[in-house]
Design an enzyme around this catalytic site. Structure first.
Site, short mmCIF file in Angstrom:
data_model
loop_
_atom_site.label_atom_id
_atom_site.label_comp_id
_atom_site.label_asym_id
_atom_site.label_seq_id
_atom_site.Cartn_x
_atom_site.Cartn_y
_atom_site.Cartn_z
N GLY A 53 1.01 -1.37 0.11
CA GLY A 53 -0.03 -0.12 -0.14
C GLY A 53 1.06 1.27 -0.24
N CYS A 80 5.03 -6.46 1.96
CA CYS A 80 5.17 -5.12 1.58
C CYS A 80 4.94 -3.81 3.42
CB CYS A 80 5.17 -4.11 0.71
SG CYS A 80 6.01 -2.98 0.09
N TYR A 81 3.72 -3.25 2.84
CA TYR A 81 3.03 -2.36 3.93
C TYR A 81 2.53 -4.24 4.62
CZ TYR A 81 -0.28 0.23 6.38
OH TYR A 81 -0.82 0.91 7.45
N HIS A 167 8.07 -7.55 -3.43
CA HIS A 167 6.96 -7.63 -3.85
C HIS A 167 6.79 -9.52 -4.70
CE1 HIS A 167 4.53 -4.31 -3.50
NE2 HIS A 167 5.06 -3.54 -3.10
N GLU A 169 4.85 -11.07 -6.21
CA GLU A 169 3.91 -11.24 -7.67
C GLU A 169 3.96 -10.31 -8.61
OE1 GLU A 169 2.18 -6.78 -5.04
OE2 GLU A 169 3.50 -9.27 -4.74
N SER A 221 -24.48 -6.20 -24.48
CA SER A 221 -23.92 -5.40 -24.86
C SER A 221 -23.01 -5.85 -26.36
CB SER A 221 -22.58 -4.95 -24.30
OG SER A 221 -21.85 -5.79 -24.23
N GLY A 223 -20.61 -7.67 -26.20
CA GLY A 223 -18.61 -8.24 -25.52
C GLY A 223 -18.96 -8.57 -25.79
N VAL A 224 -18.17 -9.76 -25.10
CA VAL A 224 -17.68 -10.47 -24.51
C VAL A 224 -18.45 -11.03 -23.27
CG1 VAL A 224 -15.46 -12.51 -23.85
CG2 VAL A 224 -15.03 -10.97 -25.67
N ASP A 225 -18.23 -10.18 -21.90
CA ASP A 225 -18.69 -10.31 -20.89
C ASP A 225 -20.09 -11.36 -20.69
OD1 ASP A 225 -15.75 -9.83 -19.68
OD2 ASP A 225 -16.31 -7.90 -19.90
N SER A 226 -20.45 -10.00 -21.74
CA SER A 226 -22.32 -10.00 -21.60
C SER A 226 -22.77 -11.98 -22.43
CB SER A 226 -22.96 -8.73 -21.99
OG SER A 226 -22.89 -8.78 -23.05
N SER A 227 -21.90 -11.44 -23.22
CA SER A 227 -22.46 -13.49 -24.33
C SER A 227 -22.02 -13.97 -23.08
CB SER A 227 -21.78 -12.91 -25.53
OG SER A 227 -21.52 -12.10 -26.45
N LYS A 365 -11.09 -11.08 -17.32
CA LYS A 365 -11.19 -10.75 -18.15
C LYS A 365 -11.06 -12.14 -19.10
CE LYS A 365 -12.67 -8.15 -21.19
NZ LYS A 365 -14.13 -7.96 -21.77
#
Length: 509
Positions: A53, A80-81, A167, A169, A221, A223-227, A365
């Site tokens: 953070g 870290c934090y 870090h 990650e 929409s 798009g990929v997500d709603s489909s 995604k």
């Protein structure tokens, strides 16, 4: 289901922690740190990670939750934090570094540790901190150092509490994923069996339990997500789902017909609504991007509500919300600053007394695409670039009208077609054209022109949380620039956007 809890203290890398854990086929969730007390009451966590953070633990008002309520219940890793928080909470000492420690360092592991199992000597790690842990708490022992950081890692293995100042990650920590694997798969004993197939199976059961045979509507929409969301819900409840796709006049070239054909090919029950005139009338003369978004959202609600009202017994509204939408709408301090309005259907559930169904809300995604692949959605559809809810309205900078939209549509279509023809489309996360409210002098033949500037934008990313501009070949850019200027009347200059996110966003508005 096994879950790793990540408490977010505002690090720019928090989402990367989640991504690395998901890559181990282990499910995890990010929650703001101030919800720690209620989260501690839940019994499905198998491990806790405290993120980095921007604050100093010595700052007035710094987030200092009493994480000891998790001690003895879960293995804990502070990053870290998070490491500095564990230090001061357990009686250690944290002071400002003599100089900010930022960048590459090489780790010296000082003693055997389950956290550092199989990690090579002098492994490179990434430092990013302004404070240093000068004294570790009693009962802990130092497990690793670097040339500049004495206490690069410390732990109390008997209580399964671990802390690292670097870090793991980020990709600059060469064996960071191994360290996270040691914690998640080794110390937390996660089974690593969270797969798309399992997600689909569990989601179908959840959707069926939630909806209880009630009718669901979904705002597509294209798009990929709603489909993917619609396909998953259809698999669970069949014709109890009705999709509504609104042509707001802000779609890409041929998109309305493509989406309708696609939905019919999958057996989805879909209602198509032509409403371009309503949207463009309300947008006339409006230049402010946030105002555009609000107008589009309001008119969409009106159109959607009218169509949904023709259906009977609808109780649920399904949306293609994904995890970045959720994360970006929640501040680690409990209140949010609006960067841009959320593209989903705000306000509609309350007006229509609908319950919300968001089966993808905890996925990134690329995970949505993996789920779509297992649902047998065609690759050509799954691999489509993201497209914003407000559509081309936020890619026409300034006032929106049909004339400017038409110019942008043609130019954007040529850009995307050229990317596909050159084999570059799949190498970019998102690409599009932006029509600027700027005219410049040009020469075409023997005539002077004074026409629009078009900006091309292409980025690489894994989930849209951060992005780098795509280094498209110069020869390709020259070719596509010439192609657009020659074919699209109204454009006489093409520029290429080389900004990354952050500091820029992917979209211009």
């Amino acid at each position: 289901m096994q879950k790793i809890l990540i408490l977010d203290f505002g690090s720019q890398y928090t989402q990367l922690i989640a991504r690395r854990i998901r890559e181990l086929n282990v499910y995890c969730e990010i929650h703001p740190w101030h919800k720690y007390e209620s989260l501690a009451q839940q019994d499905h966590w198998i491990g806790l990670i405290l993120s980095g953070g921007p604050s100093s633990v010595n700052d007035v008002g710094a987030p200092l939750p009493d994480v000891s309520i998790f001690f003895g219940k879960l293995p804990i890793l502070g990053i870290c934090y998070g490491a500095q928080l564990l230090s001061v909470k357990e009686g250690g000492e944290v002071k400002p570094s003599v100089s900010r420690e930022y960048g590459r360092a090489h780790l010296g592991v000082k003693t055997e540790s389950r956290l550092f199992a199989s990690i090579q000597p002098h492994s490179q790690v990434w430092m990013s901190h302004g404070d240093s842990i000068t004294h570790i708490p009693a009962g802990f022992y130092c497990t690793a150092s670097t040339s500049d950081v004495e206490h690069a890692a410390f732990e109390d293995d008997s209580r399964q509490i671990y802390a690292v100042q670097f870090h793991p990650e980020v990709v600059h920590s060469h064996e960071g994923k191994k360290l996270l694997s040691n914690f998640v798969l080794g110390i937390c004993q996660a089974t690593g069996d969270w797969t798309p197939a399992r997600f689909i199976e569990e989601s179908i059961e959840d959707i069926q339990k939630q909806t209880q045979g009630e009718e669901v509507i979904c705002g597509l929409s294209g798009g990929v997500d709603s489909s993917v969301a619609a396909t998953l819900i259809h698999k669970a409840i069949g014709d109890k789902l009705t999709c509504i796709f609104v042509d707001n006049g802000l779609l890409r070239e041929g998109e309305y017909e493509q989406v309708m054909d696609y939905c019919h090919s999958l057996g989805l029950k879909v209602v198509g609504v032509k409403a371009a005139d309503k949207f463009l009338t309300q947008l006339a003369g409006v230049s402010d991007p946030e105002t555009k978004r609000k107008i589009i959202g309001r008119v969409f609600i009106e159109v959607f509500e009218e169509e949904a009202g023709k259906l009977s017994n609808v109780k649920w509204l399904a949306q293609g919300t994904i995890y970045p939408d959720v994360i970006e709408s929640v501040s680690v301090h409990g209140s949010s600053v609006t960067i841009k309005s959320h593209h989903n259907v705000g306000g509609l559930p309350e007006r229509m007394h609908l319950k919300i169904l968001e089966p993808l809300r905890l996925l990134f995604k690329d995970e949505v695409r993996r789920i779509g692949k297992d649902l047998n959605i065609p690759p050509a559809w799954l691999d489509r670039h993201p497209f914003p809810g407000p559509g081309l309205a936020i890619r026409v900078i300034g006032a929106v009208d049909e004339s400017r939209l038409s110019v942008l549509r043609k130019a954007d279509h040529l850009f995307i077609s050229s990317l596909r023809e050159s084999g570059l489309y799949a190498e970019t996360w998102q690409a599009f054209a932006v029509l600027l409210p700027v005219s410049t002098v040009g020469v075409m033949g023997d005539e002077r022109t004074y026409e629009n500037v078009l900006a091309l934008r292409a980025v690489t990313s894994t989930d849209g949380m951060t992005a780098d501009w795509a280094e498209l070949p110069h020869a390709f850019l020259a070719k596509v620039s010439s192609r657009i200027i020659n074919a699209v009347k109204g454009i006489n200059r093409v520029v290429y956007d080389i900004s990354s996110k952050p500091p820029a966003t992917i979209e211009w508005e």
